[in-house]
Design a protein around this motif. Structure first.
Motif, PDB file in Angstrom:
ATOM      1  N   LEU A  25       0.805  -1.224   0.000  1.00 22.40           N
ATOM      2  CA  LEU A  25       0.000   0.000   0.000  1.00 22.40           C
ATOM      3  C   LEU A  25       0.837   1.272   0.000  1.00 22.40           C
ATOM      4  O   LEU A  25       0.325   2.345  -0.305  1.00 22.40           O
ATOM      5  CB  LEU A  25      -0.924   0.015   1.223  1.00 22.40           C
ATOM      6  CG  LEU A  25      -1.910  -1.138   1.350  1.00 22.40           C
ATOM      7  CD1 LEU A  25      -2.752  -0.975   2.604  1.00 22.40           C
ATOM      8  CD2 LEU A  25      -2.779  -1.242   0.108  1.00 22.40           C
ATOM      9  N   VAL A  26       2.106   1.175   0.340  1.00 24.85           N
ATOM     10  CA  VAL A  26       2.937   2.379   0.488  1.00 24.85           C
ATOM     11  C   VAL A  26       3.061   3.151  -0.816  1.00 24.85           C
ATOM     12  O   VAL A  26       2.793   4.357  -0.854  1.00 24.85           O
ATOM     13  CB  VAL A  26       4.330   2.033   1.059  1.00 24.85           C
ATOM     14  CG1 VAL A  26       5.195   3.291   1.167  1.00 24.85           C
ATOM     15  CG2 VAL A  26       4.214   1.364   2.419  1.00 24.85           C
ATOM     16  N   ALA A  27       3.470   2.506  -1.883  1.00 23.94           N
ATOM     17  CA  ALA A  27       3.676   3.211  -3.151  1.00 23.94           C
ATOM     18  C   ALA A  27       2.383   3.829  -3.676  1.00 23.94           C
ATOM     19  O   ALA A  27       2.379   5.019  -4.027  1.00 23.94           O
ATOM     20  CB  ALA A  27       4.311   2.299  -4.193  1.00 23.94           C
ATOM     21  N   PRO A  28       1.264   3.090  -3.726  1.00 21.06           N
ATOM     22  CA  PRO A  28       0.035   3.733  -4.209  1.00 21.06           C
ATOM     23  C   PRO A  28      -0.403   4.915  -3.335  1.00 21.06           C
ATOM     24  O   PRO A  28      -0.829   5.944  -3.862  1.00 21.06           O
ATOM     25  CB  PRO A  28      -1.006   2.613  -4.183  1.00 21.06           C
ATOM     26  CG  PRO A  28      -0.230   1.346  -4.220  1.00 21.06           C
ATOM     27  CD  PRO A  28       1.064   1.651  -3.523  1.00 21.06           C
ATOM     28  N   ALA A  29      -0.280   4.773  -2.023  1.00 19.39           N
ATOM     29  CA  ALA A  29      -0.676   5.868  -1.137  1.00 19.39           C
ATOM     30  C   ALA A  29       0.243   7.070  -1.320  1.00 19.39           C
ATOM     31  O   ALA A  29      -0.216   8.214  -1.384  1.00 19.39           O
ATOM     32  CB  ALA A  29      -0.674   5.406   0.321  1.00 19.39           C
ATOM     33  N   ALA A  30       1.536   6.817  -1.409  1.00 18.78           N
ATOM     34  CA  ALA A  30       2.496   7.914  -1.615  1.00 18.78           C
ATOM     35  C   ALA A  30       2.277   8.573  -2.968  1.00 18.78           C
ATOM     36  O   ALA A  30       2.318   9.807  -3.087  1.00 18.78           O
ATOM     37  CB  ALA A  30       3.925   7.396  -1.483  1.00 18.78           C
ATOM     38  N   ASP A  31       2.033   7.766  -3.989  1.00 23.73           N
ATOM     39  CA  ASP A  31       1.813   8.322  -5.330  1.00 23.73           C
ATOM     40  C   ASP A  31       0.564   9.205  -5.373  1.00 23.73           C
ATOM     41  O   ASP A  31       0.592  10.290  -5.958  1.00 23.73           O
ATOM     42  CB  ASP A  31       1.685   7.202  -6.365  1.00 23.73           C
ATOM     43  CG  ASP A  31       3.004   6.502  -6.664  1.00 23.73           C
ATOM     44  OD1 ASP A  31       4.071   7.039  -6.287  1.00 23.73           O
ATOM     45  OD2 ASP A  31       2.954   5.408  -7.262  1.00 23.73           O
ATOM     46  N   LEU A  32      -0.522   8.743  -4.773  1.00 20.46           N
ATOM     47  CA  LEU A  32      -1.736   9.554  -4.761  1.00 20.46           C
ATOM     48  C   LEU A  32      -1.516  10.841  -3.969  1.00 20.46           C
ATOM     49  O   LEU A  32      -1.908  11.927  -4.417  1.00 20.46           O
ATOM     50  CB  LEU A  32      -2.921   8.770  -4.186  1.00 20.46           C
ATOM     51  CG  LEU A  32      -4.252   9.517  -4.141  1.00 20.46           C
ATOM     52  CD1 LEU A  32      -4.661  10.048  -5.519  1.00 20.46           C
ATOM     53  CD2 LEU A  32      -5.341   8.615  -3.565  1.00 20.46           C
ATOM     54  N   GLY A  33      -0.862  10.738  -2.826  1.00 18.64           N
ATOM     55  CA  GLY A  33      -0.571  11.942  -2.039  1.00 18.64           C
ATOM     56  C   GLY A  33       0.282  12.936  -2.813  1.00 18.64           C
ATOM     57  O   GLY A  33      -0.002  14.139  -2.817  1.00 18.64           O
ATOM     58  N   MET A  34       1.317  12.445  -3.487  1.00 15.34           N
ATOM     59  CA  MET A  34       2.172  13.342  -4.276  1.00 15.34           C
ATOM     60  C   MET A  34       1.403  13.959  -5.442  1.00 15.34           C
ATOM     61  O   MET A  34       1.583  15.139  -5.747  1.00 15.34           O
ATOM     62  CB  MET A  34       3.416  12.602  -4.778  1.00 15.34           C
ATOM     63  CG  MET A  34       4.421  12.280  -3.677  1.00 15.34           C
ATOM     64  SD  MET A  34       4.977  13.746  -2.753  1.00 15.34           S
ATOM     65  CE  MET A  34       5.860  14.618  -4.026  1.00 15.34           C
ATOM     66  N   ALA A  35       0.541  13.184  -6.090  1.00 13.50           N
ATOM     67  CA  ALA A  35      -0.257  13.723  -7.192  1.00 13.50           C
ATOM     68  C   ALA A  35      -1.175  14.830  -6.687  1.00 13.50           C
ATOM     69  O   ALA A  35      -1.305  15.880  -7.332  1.00 13.50           O
ATOM     70  CB  ALA A  35      -1.065  12.613  -7.866  1.00 13.50           C
ATOM     71  N   LEU A  36      -1.795  14.617  -5.541  1.00 16.96           N
ATOM     72  CA  LEU A  36      -2.688  15.638  -4.991  1.00 16.96           C
ATOM     73  C   LEU A  36      -1.923  16.910  -4.620  1.00 16.96           C
ATOM     74  O   LEU A  36      -2.455  18.011  -4.733  1.00 16.96           O
ATOM     75  CB  LEU A  36      -3.433  15.095  -3.766  1.00 16.96           C
ATOM     76  CG  LEU A  36      -4.503  14.052  -4.079  1.00 16.96           C
ATOM     77  CD1 LEU A  36      -4.959  13.354  -2.798  1.00 16.96           C
ATOM     78  CD2 LEU A  36      -5.694  14.697  -4.795  1.00 16.96           C
ATOM     79  N   LEU A  37      -0.690  16.751  -4.200  1.00 13.90           N
ATOM     80  CA  LEU A  37       0.108  17.915  -3.794  1.00 13.90           C
ATOM     81  C   LEU A  37       0.829  18.593  -4.950  1.00 13.90           C
ATOM     82  O   LEU A  37       1.153  19.773  -4.859  1.00 13.90           O
ATOM     83  CB  LEU A  37       1.132  17.505  -2.730  1.00 13.90           C
ATOM     84  CG  LEU A  37       0.563  17.075  -1.392  1.00 13.90           C
ATOM     85  CD1 LEU A  37       1.690  16.599  -0.473  1.00 13.90           C
ATOM     86  CD2 LEU A  37      -0.231  18.188  -0.734  1.00 13.90           C
ATOM     87  N   THR A  38       1.094  17.864  -6.027  1.00 16.14           N
ATOM     88  CA  THR A  38       1.945  18.447  -7.072  1.00 16.14           C
ATOM     89  C   THR A  38       1.298  18.602  -8.436  1.00 16.14           C
ATOM     90  O   THR A  38       1.756  19.428  -9.228  1.00 16.14           O
ATOM     91  CB  THR A  38       3.241  17.620  -7.243  1.00 16.14           C
ATOM     92  OG1 THR A  38       2.902  16.293  -7.658  1.00 16.14           O
ATOM     93  CG2 THR A  38       4.046  17.572  -5.952  1.00 16.14           C
ATOM     94  N   THR A  39       0.269  17.828  -8.760  1.00 11.82           N
ATOM     95  CA  THR A  39      -0.290  17.915 -10.107  1.00 11.82           C
ATOM     96  C   THR A  39      -1.761  18.307 -10.123  1.00 11.82           C
ATOM     97  O   THR A  39      -2.356  18.401 -11.196  1.00 11.82           O
ATOM     98  CB  THR A  39      -0.129  16.581 -10.878  1.00 11.82           C
ATOM     99  OG1 THR A  39      -0.880  15.563 -10.228  1.00 11.82           O
ATOM    100  CG2 THR A  39       1.328  16.177 -10.970  1.00 11.82           C
ATOM    101  N   SER A  40      -2.326  18.552  -8.979  1.00  8.98           N
ATOM    102  CA  SER A  40      -3.735  18.928  -8.897  1.00  8.98           C
ATOM    103  C   SER A  40      -3.955  20.294  -9.543  1.00  8.98           C
ATOM    104  O   SER A  40      -3.090  21.166  -9.497  1.00  8.98           O
ATOM    105  CB  SER A  40      -4.162  18.980  -7.426  1.00  8.98           C
ATOM    106  OG  SER A  40      -5.445  19.547  -7.305  1.00  8.98           O
TER     107      SER A  40
END
Length: 178
Positions: free
Chosen positions: A33-48
């Motif tokens: 779960l770490v990579a998917p959770a980290a990826d979604l968090g980074m997307a929300l913070l950087t590409t939103s």
């Protein structure tokens, strides 16, 4: 001190994160779960497409609703850097954005969506219409996912009582709005 210890062995993704946050270390008990959770968090913070200040107001609203000091402490400097004022942070922390002179209609619409989702897990028709008058469909979708993501993270943080990251303890003297 957390209710369960941090795993001794951490997945490689932890070393690749910009900051190896305790929340992701703890999530390593479920390594897949770490990579998917980290990826979604980074997307929300950087590409939103959401304006950074709106994003941070909503994150702080989740922190207030969930009584999650980890998120509040972690995101207060980010919120300030994105243009959220101390007055806005104070109002959000006591859930009093409605009718406040510190928020414009666009910010109020985003916070109303967040509060609706946090309180009833849905969005009232009038709140949704107001949001549509200020945000395109992509941003509304991102707003809903943002609330869901940080609600999930707050559940992990509060449920296991994860420690505030040491670097953050030193850089934040007190809570939101100070």
């Amino acid at each position: 001190m957390p209710r369960i210890p941090y795993p001794e062995e951490l997945p490689d993704i932890i070393s690749r994160l910009p900051i190896p946050l305790n929340v992701f270390k703890m999530l390593s008990h479920a390594p897949d779960l770490v990579a998917p959770a980290a990826d979604l968090g980074m997307a929300l913070l950087t590409t939103s497409d959401l304006p950074p200040s709106t994003r941070e107001m909503v994150i702080m609203a989740v922190a207030a609703d969930a009584e999650c000091s980890y998120i509040a402490i972690q995101h207060t400097p980010i919120a300030r850097d994105s243009g959220v004022t101390p007055e806005q942070l104070d109002a959000i922390s006591v859930r009093s954005h409605r009718g406040s002179e510190h928020f414009d209609d666009t910010e109020t619409a985003a916070l109303d969506v967040a509060h609706n989702l946090l309180l009833s897990r849905t969005i009232a028709p009038d709140v949704f219409r107001a949001a549509l008058s200020h945000y395109p469909e992509r941003q509304i979708t991102e707003l809903i996912v943002l609330v869901g993501y940080y609600s999930m993270i707050a559940g992990l943080l509060n449920g296991v009582d994860i420690d505030i990251d040491p670097w953050q303890e030193r850089s934040t003297l007190s809570g939101p709005g100070t």
